[in-house]
Design a protein around this motif. Structure first.
Motif, PDB file in Angstrom:
ATOM      1  N   ASN A 105       0.825  -1.217   0.000  1.00 54.70           N
ATOM      2  CA  ASN A 105       0.000   0.000   0.000  1.00 54.70           C
ATOM      3  C   ASN A 105       0.858   1.265   0.000  1.00 54.70           C
ATOM      4  OD1 ASN A 105      -2.460  -1.295  -0.108  1.00 54.70           O
ATOM      5  ND2 ASN A 105      -2.700  -1.356   2.113  1.00 54.70           N
ATOM      6  N   ARG A 106       1.952   1.260   0.750  1.00 54.26           N
ATOM      7  CA  ARG A 106       2.820   2.442   0.810  1.00 54.26           C
ATOM      8  C   ARG A 106       3.465   2.709  -0.548  1.00 54.26           C
ATOM      9  NH1 ARG A 106       2.909   6.888   3.490  1.00 54.26           N
ATOM     10  NH2 ARG A 106       3.391   7.785   1.502  1.00 54.26           N
ATOM     11  N   LEU A 107       3.978   1.641  -1.184  1.00 52.90           N
ATOM     12  CA  LEU A 107       4.615   1.838  -2.483  1.00 52.90           C
ATOM     13  C   LEU A 107       3.584   2.227  -3.540  1.00 52.90           C
ATOM     14  CD1 LEU A 107       7.059   1.989  -4.253  1.00 52.90           C
ATOM     15  CD2 LEU A 107       6.968  -0.499  -4.524  1.00 52.90           C
ATOM     16  N   ALA A 108       2.397   1.663  -3.463  1.00 52.95           N
ATOM     17  CA  ALA A 108       1.340   2.061  -4.398  1.00 52.95           C
ATOM     18  C   ALA A 108       1.064   3.553  -4.246  1.00 52.95           C
ATOM     19  CB  ALA A 108       0.072   1.248  -4.154  1.00 52.95           C
ATOM     20  N   PHE A 109       0.918   4.005  -3.015  1.00 55.98           N
ATOM     21  CA  PHE A 109       0.666   5.427  -2.743  1.00 55.98           C
ATOM     22  C   PHE A 109       1.826   6.289  -3.263  1.00 55.98           C
ATOM     23  CE2 PHE A 109       1.064   9.198  -0.055  1.00 55.98           C
ATOM     24  CZ  PHE A 109      -0.213   9.747  -0.180  1.00 55.98           C
ATOM     25  N   ILE A 160       5.249   1.501 -19.672  1.00 50.81           N
ATOM     26  CA  ILE A 160       6.479   2.111 -19.160  1.00 50.81           C
ATOM     27  C   ILE A 160       6.186   3.244 -18.185  1.00 50.81           C
ATOM     28  CG2 ILE A 160       6.775   3.708 -21.094  1.00 50.81           C
ATOM     29  CD1 ILE A 160       9.589   1.808 -19.268  1.00 50.81           C
ATOM     30  N   LYS A 161       5.092   3.958 -18.383  1.00 53.39           N
ATOM     31  CA  LYS A 161       4.742   5.051 -17.460  1.00 53.39           C
ATOM     32  C   LYS A 161       4.544   4.517 -16.042  1.00 53.39           C
ATOM     33  CE  LYS A 161       1.338   8.578 -16.422  1.00 53.39           C
ATOM     34  NZ  LYS A 161       0.003   9.079 -16.650  1.00 53.39           N
ATOM     35  N   LYS A 162       3.849   3.403 -15.914  1.00 53.20           N
ATOM     36  CA  LYS A 162       3.624   2.821 -14.585  1.00 53.20           C
ATOM     37  C   LYS A 162       4.923   2.280 -13.990  1.00 53.20           C
ATOM     38  CE  LYS A 162      -1.274   1.783 -14.570  1.00 53.20           C
ATOM     39  NZ  LYS A 162      -1.851   2.130 -15.832  1.00 53.20           N
ATOM     40  N   ILE A 163       5.776   1.712 -14.833  1.00 49.88           N
ATOM     41  CA  ILE A 163       7.058   1.218 -14.343  1.00 49.88           C
ATOM     42  C   ILE A 163       7.898   2.390 -13.836  1.00 49.88           C
ATOM     43  CG2 ILE A 163       9.186   0.004 -14.964  1.00 49.88           C
ATOM     44  CD1 ILE A 163       7.455  -1.540 -17.050  1.00 49.88           C
ATOM     45  N   ALA A 164       7.859   3.502 -14.558  1.00 49.90           N
ATOM     46  CA  ALA A 164       8.585   4.704 -14.127  1.00 49.90           C
ATOM     47  C   ALA A 164       8.010   5.242 -12.819  1.00 49.90           C
ATOM     48  CB  ALA A 164       8.527   5.771 -15.215  1.00 49.90           C
ATOM     49  N   GLN A 165       6.697   5.195 -12.658  1.00 48.89           N
ATOM     50  CA  GLN A 165       6.068   5.643 -11.419  1.00 48.89           C
ATOM     51  C   GLN A 165       6.509   4.762 -10.249  1.00 48.89           C
ATOM     52  OE1 GLN A 165       2.020   6.203 -13.701  1.00 48.89           O
ATOM     53  NE2 GLN A 165       1.696   6.695 -11.556  1.00 48.89           N
ATOM     54  N   ILE A 166       6.612   3.465 -10.496  1.00 49.27           N
ATOM     55  CA  ILE A 166       7.051   2.543  -9.443  1.00 49.27           C
ATOM     56  C   ILE A 166       8.503   2.832  -9.063  1.00 49.27           C
ATOM     57  CG2 ILE A 166       7.549   0.118  -8.907  1.00 49.27           C
ATOM     58  CD1 ILE A 166       5.024  -0.537 -10.674  1.00 49.27           C
ATOM     59  N   ALA A 167       9.358   3.058 -10.065  1.00 51.49           N
ATOM     60  CA  ALA A 167      10.751   3.404  -9.771  1.00 51.49           C
ATOM     61  C   ALA A 167      10.803   4.671  -8.922  1.00 51.49           C
ATOM     62  CB  ALA A 167      11.539   3.585 -11.069  1.00 51.49           C
ATOM     63  N   SER A 168       9.983   5.649  -9.271  1.00 50.86           N
ATOM     64  CA  SER A 168       9.931   6.893  -8.505  1.00 50.86           C
ATOM     65  C   SER A 168       9.474   6.618  -7.071  1.00 50.86           C
ATOM     66  CB  SER A 168       8.991   7.880  -9.189  1.00 50.86           C
ATOM     67  OG  SER A 168       8.902   9.069  -8.459  1.00 50.86           O
ATOM     68  N   LEU A 175       9.919   3.955  -5.457  1.00 53.36           N
ATOM     69  CA  LEU A 175      11.030   3.271  -4.797  1.00 53.36           C
ATOM     70  C   LEU A 175      12.206   4.203  -4.549  1.00 53.36           C
ATOM     71  CD1 LEU A 175      10.970  -0.036  -6.868  1.00 53.36           C
ATOM     72  CD2 LEU A 175      10.591   0.131  -4.395  1.00 53.36           C
ATOM     73  N   GLU A 176      12.095   5.409  -5.076  1.00 52.70           N
ATOM     74  CA  GLU A 176      13.148   6.419  -4.957  1.00 52.70           C
ATOM     75  C   GLU A 176      14.448   5.967  -5.606  1.00 52.70           C
ATOM     76  OE1 GLU A 176      13.375   7.886  -0.896  1.00 52.70           O
ATOM     77  OE2 GLU A 176      11.216   7.536  -0.656  1.00 52.70           O
ATOM     78  N   ILE A 177      14.293   5.342  -6.784  1.00 47.94           N
ATOM     79  CA  ILE A 177      15.444   4.933  -7.585  1.00 47.94           C
ATOM     80  C   ILE A 177      15.198   5.381  -9.021  1.00 47.94           C
ATOM     81  CG2 ILE A 177      16.036   2.950  -6.126  1.00 47.94           C
ATOM     82  CD1 ILE A 177      14.701   1.140  -8.245  1.00 47.94           C
ATOM     83  N   PRO A 178      16.270   5.540  -9.801  1.00 50.13           N
ATOM     84  CA  PRO A 178      16.070   5.860 -11.211  1.00 50.13           C
ATOM     85  C   PRO A 178      15.441   4.667 -11.940  1.00 50.13           C
ATOM     86  CG  PRO A 178      18.383   6.145 -10.563  1.00 50.13           C
ATOM     87  CD  PRO A 178      17.669   5.508  -9.414  1.00 50.13           C
ATOM     88  N   LEU A 179      14.684   4.956 -12.965  1.00 52.94           N
ATOM     89  CA  LEU A 179      14.091   3.903 -13.788  1.00 52.94           C
ATOM     90  C   LEU A 179      15.179   2.962 -14.305  1.00 52.94           C
ATOM     91  CD1 LEU A 179      11.755   2.584 -15.303  1.00 52.94           C
ATOM     92  CD2 LEU A 179      12.009   4.342 -17.070  1.00 52.94           C
ATOM     93  N   SER A 180      16.317   3.517 -14.664  1.00 58.11           N
ATOM     94  CA  SER A 180      17.418   2.694 -15.187  1.00 58.11           C
ATOM     95  C   SER A 180      17.878   1.644 -14.166  1.00 58.11           C
ATOM     96  CB  SER A 180      18.597   3.574 -15.613  1.00 58.11           C
ATOM     97  OG  SER A 180      19.075   4.324 -14.516  1.00 58.11           O
ATOM     98  N   GLU A 181      17.842   1.985 -12.879  1.00 55.42           N
ATOM     99  CA  GLU A 181      18.234   1.022 -11.848  1.00 55.42           C
ATOM    100  C   GLU A 181      17.228  -0.128 -11.770  1.00 55.42           C
ATOM    101  OE1 GLU A 181      18.980   0.838  -7.046  1.00 55.42           O
ATOM    102  OE2 GLU A 181      19.391   2.728  -8.080  1.00 55.42           O
ATOM    103  N   LEU A 182      15.965   0.185 -11.851  1.00 51.93           N
ATOM    104  CA  LEU A 182      14.940  -0.866 -11.843  1.00 51.93           C
ATOM    105  C   LEU A 182      15.143  -1.786 -13.048  1.00 51.93           C
ATOM    106  CD1 LEU A 182      11.195  -0.390 -11.034  1.00 51.93           C
ATOM    107  CD2 LEU A 182      11.949  -2.014 -12.725  1.00 51.93           C
ATOM    108  N   ILE A 183      15.393  -1.203 -14.219  1.00 53.51           N
ATOM    109  CA  ILE A 183      15.597  -2.004 -15.429  1.00 53.51           C
ATOM    110  C   ILE A 183      16.869  -2.849 -15.305  1.00 53.51           C
ATOM    111  CG2 ILE A 183      16.002  -1.914 -17.934  1.00 53.51           C
ATOM    112  CD1 ILE A 183      13.110  -1.156 -17.039  1.00 53.51           C
ATOM    113  N   MET A 184      17.927  -2.293 -14.745  1.00 49.91           N
ATOM    114  CA  MET A 184      19.160  -3.069 -14.554  1.00 49.91           C
ATOM    115  C   MET A 184      18.924  -4.249 -13.618  1.00 49.91           C
ATOM    116  SD  MET A 184      22.391  -0.396 -14.627  1.00 49.91           S
ATOM    117  CE  MET A 184      22.113   0.111 -12.958  1.00 49.91           C
ATOM    118  N   GLU A 185      18.155  -4.029 -12.543  1.00 53.06           N
ATOM    119  CA  GLU A 185      17.831  -5.132 -11.625  1.00 53.06           C
ATOM    120  C   GLU A 185      16.999  -6.197 -12.349  1.00 53.06           C
ATOM    121  OE1 GLU A 185      18.867  -5.752  -8.443  1.00 53.06           O
ATOM    122  OE2 GLU A 185      20.184  -4.035  -8.766  1.00 53.06           O
TER     123      GLU A 185
END
Length: 91
Positions: free
Chosen positions: A32-36, A57-65, A67-77
């Motif tokens: 719930n916290r990450l969704a918010f 990709i917009k939602k993936i970018a929102q999730i990275a945000s 998580l307080e990480i760059p989108l590129s970090e999420l994609i690298m993981e």
């Protein structure tokens, strides 16, 4: 309305959902916290994390945000989690 997903898309999104869940747990955030924090409804976020839909990709970018990480970090993981032989062209 979402289109029917092919086998490779389902497999790829399975790795994406696991990557998101692992990163969420590393950050000690509840679903719930990450969704918010991602500006997504909890139900939408839950469907993504359970691999019940393919996020754009917009939602993936929102999730990275969230998580307080760059989108590129999420994609690298995500790329690290994929099997070495993962190939979009093979079934």
């Amino acid at each position: 309305m979402q289109q029917k997903r092919n086998k490779k898309e389902i497999e790829y999104c399975e790795y994406l959902s696991k990557t998101i869940k692992n990163l969420r747990n590393k950050k000690s955030k509840s679903l719930n916290r990450l969704a918010f924090d991602s500006f997504l409804s909890p139900s939408t976020f839950c469907r993504i994390e359970k691999n019940q839909n393919t996020p754009q990709i917009k939602k993936i970018a929102q999730i990275a945000s969230g998580l307080e990480i760059p989108l590129s970090e999420l994609i690298m993981e995500l790329e690290k989690s994929l099997p070495k032989d993962f190939n979009w062209d093979k079934d």
